[in-house]
Design an enzyme around this catalytic site. Sequence first.
Site, PDB file in Angstrom:
ATOM      1  N   GLU A 154      -3.735   7.601  -5.546  1.00 48.92           N
ATOM      2  CA  GLU A 154      -3.923   6.899  -6.813  1.00 48.92           C
ATOM      3  C   GLU A 154      -5.166   7.441  -7.502  1.00 48.92           C
ATOM      4  O   GLU A 154      -6.124   7.810  -6.815  1.00 48.92           O
ATOM      5  CB  GLU A 154      -4.057   5.394  -6.550  1.00 48.92           C
ATOM      6  CG  GLU A 154      -2.767   4.823  -5.997  1.00 48.92           C
ATOM      7  CD  GLU A 154      -2.835   3.319  -5.723  1.00 48.92           C
ATOM      8  OE1 GLU A 154      -3.797   2.669  -6.148  1.00 48.92           O
ATOM      9  OE2 GLU A 154      -1.912   2.806  -5.075  1.00 48.92           O
ATOM     10  N   HIS A 184      -0.727  -0.156  -9.774  1.00 42.50           N
ATOM     11  CA  HIS A 184      -1.477  -1.004  -8.822  1.00 42.50           C
ATOM     12  C   HIS A 184      -1.993  -2.276  -9.535  1.00 42.50           C
ATOM     13  O   HIS A 184      -3.204  -2.514  -9.611  1.00 42.50           O
ATOM     14  CB  HIS A 184      -2.632  -0.214  -8.202  1.00 42.50           C
ATOM     15  CG  HIS A 184      -3.121  -0.797  -6.910  1.00 42.50           C
ATOM     16  ND1 HIS A 184      -3.629  -0.021  -5.900  1.00 42.50           N
ATOM     17  CD2 HIS A 184      -3.173  -2.076  -6.459  1.00 42.50           C
ATOM     18  CE1 HIS A 184      -3.998  -0.806  -4.887  1.00 42.50           C
ATOM     19  NE2 HIS A 184      -3.731  -2.066  -5.209  1.00 42.50           N
ATOM     20  N   ARG A 206       0.829  -1.200   0.000  1.00 51.52           N
ATOM     21  CA  ARG A 206       0.000   0.000   0.000  1.00 51.52           C
ATOM     22  C   ARG A 206       0.857   1.241   0.000  1.00 51.52           C
ATOM     23  O   ARG A 206       1.869   1.320   0.719  1.00 51.52           O
ATOM     24  CB  ARG A 206      -0.857   0.063   1.280  1.00 51.52           C
ATOM     25  CG  ARG A 206      -2.190  -0.592   1.159  1.00 51.52           C
ATOM     26  CD  ARG A 206      -3.071   0.104   0.109  1.00 51.52           C
ATOM     27  NE  ARG A 206      -4.294  -0.628  -0.117  1.00 51.52           N
ATOM     28  CZ  ARG A 206      -4.428  -1.678  -0.929  1.00 51.52           C
ATOM     29  NH1 ARG A 206      -3.397  -2.130  -1.612  1.00 51.52           N
ATOM     30  NH2 ARG A 206      -5.593  -2.281  -1.078  1.00 51.52           N
TER      31      ARG A 206
HETATM   32  N1  NAD Z   1      -0.684  -4.361  -4.887  1.00 55.26           N
HETATM   33  C1  NAD Z   1      -1.756  -5.070  -4.860  1.00 55.26           C
HETATM   34  O1  NAD Z   1      -2.513  -5.130  -5.801  1.00 55.26           O
HETATM   35  C2  NAD Z   1      -2.071  -5.858  -3.633  1.00 55.26           C
HETATM   36  C3  NAD Z   1      -2.697  -7.104  -3.759  1.00 55.26           C
HETATM   37  C4  NAD Z   1      -3.045  -7.800  -2.615  1.00 55.26           C
HETATM   38  C5  NAD Z   1      -2.761  -7.256  -1.381  1.00 55.26           C
HETATM   39  N2  NAD Z   1      -2.161  -6.049  -1.294  1.00 55.26           N
HETATM   40  C6  NAD Z   1      -1.853  -5.488   0.019  1.00 55.26           C
HETATM   41  O2  NAD Z   1      -0.879  -6.307   0.646  1.00 55.26           O
HETATM   42  C7  NAD Z   1      -0.993  -6.176   2.042  1.00 55.26           C
HETATM   43  C8  NAD Z   1      -0.821  -7.501   2.743  1.00 55.26           C
HETATM   44  O3  NAD Z   1      -1.806  -8.433   2.328  1.00 55.26           O
HETATM   45  P1  NAD Z   1      -1.866  -9.890   2.985  1.00 55.26           P
HETATM   46  O4  NAD Z   1      -2.974 -10.595   2.299  1.00 55.26           O
HETATM   47  O5  NAD Z   1      -0.527 -10.511   3.048  1.00 55.26           O
HETATM   48  O6  NAD Z   1      -2.328  -9.498   4.441  1.00 55.26           O
HETATM   49  P2  NAD Z   1      -2.110 -10.334   5.788  1.00 55.26           P
HETATM   50  O7  NAD Z   1      -3.071  -9.775   6.752  1.00 55.26           O
HETATM   51  O8  NAD Z   1      -2.132 -11.795   5.517  1.00 55.26           O
HETATM   52  O9  NAD Z   1      -0.631  -9.947   6.221  1.00 55.26           O
HETATM   53  C9  NAD Z   1      -0.272  -8.713   6.754  1.00 55.26           C
HETATM   54  C10 NAD Z   1       0.822  -8.970   7.763  1.00 55.26           C
HETATM   55  O10 NAD Z   1       1.353  -7.718   8.183  1.00 55.26           O
HETATM   56  C11 NAD Z   1       1.726  -7.869   9.533  1.00 55.26           C
HETATM   57  N3  NAD Z   1       1.892  -6.562  10.171  1.00 55.26           N
HETATM   58  C12 NAD Z   1       0.954  -5.726  10.656  1.00 55.26           C
HETATM   59  N4  NAD Z   1       1.554  -4.641  11.196  1.00 55.26           N
HETATM   60  C13 NAD Z   1       2.881  -4.807  11.037  1.00 55.26           C
HETATM   61  C14 NAD Z   1       4.018  -4.035  11.380  1.00 55.26           C
HETATM   62  N5  NAD Z   1       3.897  -2.840  12.007  1.00 55.26           N
HETATM   63  N6  NAD Z   1       5.239  -4.499  11.072  1.00 55.26           N
HETATM   64  C15 NAD Z   1       5.387  -5.697  10.461  1.00 55.26           C
HETATM   65  N7  NAD Z   1       4.349  -6.489  10.110  1.00 55.26           N
HETATM   66  C16 NAD Z   1       3.108  -6.034  10.393  1.00 55.26           C
HETATM   67  C17 NAD Z   1       0.589  -8.669  10.127  1.00 55.26           C
HETATM   68  O11 NAD Z   1       0.973  -9.274  11.335  1.00 55.26           O
HETATM   69  C18 NAD Z   1       0.319  -9.673   9.024  1.00 55.26           C
HETATM   70  O12 NAD Z   1       1.026 -10.873   9.240  1.00 55.26           O
HETATM   71  C19 NAD Z   1      -2.332  -5.477   2.264  1.00 55.26           C
HETATM   72  O13 NAD Z   1      -2.104  -4.119   2.499  1.00 55.26           O
HETATM   73  C20 NAD Z   1      -3.025  -5.564   0.949  1.00 55.26           C
HETATM   74  O14 NAD Z   1      -3.902  -4.569   0.695  1.00 55.26           O
HETATM   75  C21 NAD Z   1      -1.799  -5.345  -2.393  1.00 55.26           C
HETATM   76  O1  3PG Z   2      -5.739  -4.966  -1.443  1.00 58.61           O
HETATM   77  C1  3PG Z   2      -5.861  -5.562  -2.495  1.00 58.61           C
HETATM   78  O2  3PG Z   2      -6.540  -6.603  -2.624  1.00 58.61           O
HETATM   79  C2  3PG Z   2      -5.102  -5.084  -3.684  1.00 58.61           C
HETATM   80  O3  3PG Z   2      -4.520  -3.863  -3.453  1.00 58.61           O
HETATM   81  C3  3PG Z   2      -5.866  -5.122  -4.951  1.00 58.61           C
HETATM   82  O4  3PG Z   2      -6.580  -3.959  -5.167  1.00 58.61           O
HETATM   83  P1  3PG Z   2      -7.533  -3.873  -6.450  1.00 58.61           P
HETATM   84  O5  3PG Z   2      -8.695  -4.732  -6.165  1.00 58.61           O
HETATM   85  O6  3PG Z   2      -7.916  -2.441  -6.595  1.00 58.61           O
HETATM   86  O7  3PG Z   2      -6.716  -4.380  -7.600  1.00 58.61           O
END
Ligand code: NAD
Ligand code: 3PG
Length: 528
Positions: free
Chosen positions: A262, A280, A233
Amino acid sequence: MAFRILITESISNEGIQRLQETPNVIVELRSNLDFKDLTAIIHQFDALIVRSQTQVTREIIEPATNLKIIGRAGVGVDNIDLDAATENGILVVNAPNGNTNSAAEHTMAMLMALSRNIPQAYHALKQNKWDRKQYIGVELKDKTLGIIGLGRIGAEVAYRARGQRMNVIAYDPFLTKEKASKMGIEYGSIQAVLQSADFITVHTPLLKETKHLLNRDAFERMKPGVQIINCARGGIIDEDALYEAIISKKVVGAALDVLEEEPFLQHKLLELPEVIATPHLGASTIEAQENVAVDVCQDILRYIHGGVVRNPVNLPSLDKEFYRKIEPYFHLGEKLGEFLIYLADESPEEITISYAGDITSYELSPLSRKIIKGILKRHLGTHVNEINALYLANRKDIQIHESKTSTKKGFSNLITVELKTKSTKRNVSGTLLNGLGARIVKIDHFSVDVTPKGHIIVIHHTDQPGVIGKMGSLLANHDINIATMQVDRSDIGGDAIMMLKVDKHVEEVVLNKLMMLEDIHYVRAIDL
Ligand SMILES: NC(=O)c1ccc[n+]([C@@H]2O[C@H](COP(=O)([O-])OP(=O)(O)OC[C@H]3O[C@@H](n4cnc5c(N)ncnc54)[C@H](O)[C@@H]3O)[C@@H](O)[C@H]2O)c1
Ligand SMILES: O=C(O)[C@H](O)COP(=O)(O)O
């Protein structure tokens, strides 16, 4: 009435079709709405489905008077005001598992593109420049990847990086040395990760605690020549601090899929040759989009059909089997709450819920929410639900206490709810009798046996001959038939209680006449 669902971003048809095929469900796809349009029409919908680009702020939620559920087709819910949703009794669900793989693969793609300057070299080639010297890269093998946030995606990235023969060091508040060693990675503090990594990738959610986690101080602690990846994020990295760290050559490369605002165009970071970026795209694969759309739409359908949603964000999540077992208690608990509030003459100050017997082997917070909902709904109306019950109690300064004992108190399971007001304490106990269903078995210190259903009159009186007769004649004169009757007393001639099940609602005028009878001290008519 039809259940109307608004979808404001592009989600896979695999999910949408399931909604469209459901009788009495109307789906509207409106991906061109701005904030003003959305605020103006949101009250027409029962459900809203979004991805990461729709900002579901308090200003959207407050006019959403019919909205019951918000579905996030993806993981991050930082674009949804969860407090506002909870306060307004709106359930939020997401799809946390469907895009893990795609996000991890995108992170690896960014890591490899970064280490070998692939986007920059491609860009030069497109401009007819053959430059092999400028785009010399570094190997990943034997380099250290620092992962901050080892949840679903972070862990998948760790496995893949091990496949690239990288050393991995990770920090996550829930990571233990044992778990890290089982995964073949090193467990480190955040400082250790910052100091030892050649590449650092962040995979935390955006929270108050993770906002600007990589700030000036963090960049100072890193190794010179470090490279940064953010496919989680925007906002986890302080963009000004990253910009300065690149200008000063402390950071020699950054791969960014997300930025604080964004869509991001003409951002100063994008002007730096060391920065590569994607708009993204972490979850943008056919597979991930099908998965998250199906997951979120199935949860919306479960909600519509009164089932248990799989991925609640602002409610404790219930497993199907657990729900099947606890559901009969939900009904009992809510009825106990509804019953008890009728006995209180003043506003509630404290609610104490005590569980005894077999029931204590369950996680009981969902049941406590039902009981509190039952108590509050008499005065707050249908607006109260299990999502906002605790919030509303808190806002009304009502203290909630909960206790459990596995010791059986005369019944295999017993729920006792006590309501304290300024001048009184009233309590009611209920149980589920095997094969017979829910029963109210105690009111204050009196024992009774009443099904919590229908029209009930509760009468406190003095145990004297003739009281029951006079009361029966008065009800008969008003054409009120007594279906069942229970009496209990503290001792002969002392305090006594009568519980009458009658066949219709009892009007105020009849209650007033009952109150005028000799030896009757207190009368309540309760409709459950
Ligand atoms: N770019 C994209 O399109 C995309 C796609 C999917 C997810 N994401 C983002 O990725 C992130 C993680 O997703 P996920 O499914 O792995 O989530 P998740 O909840 O499985 O994992 C997040 C982890 O972060 C840890 N955490 C929380 N605070 C912390 C800190 N201060 N320091 C270190 N670790 C910490 C938690 O303990 C947890 O294990 C989310 O923000 C999600 O929105 C982005
Ligand atoms: O948090 C998520 O699941 C990802 O950032 C994906 O976001 P999007 O659905 O806008 O692609």
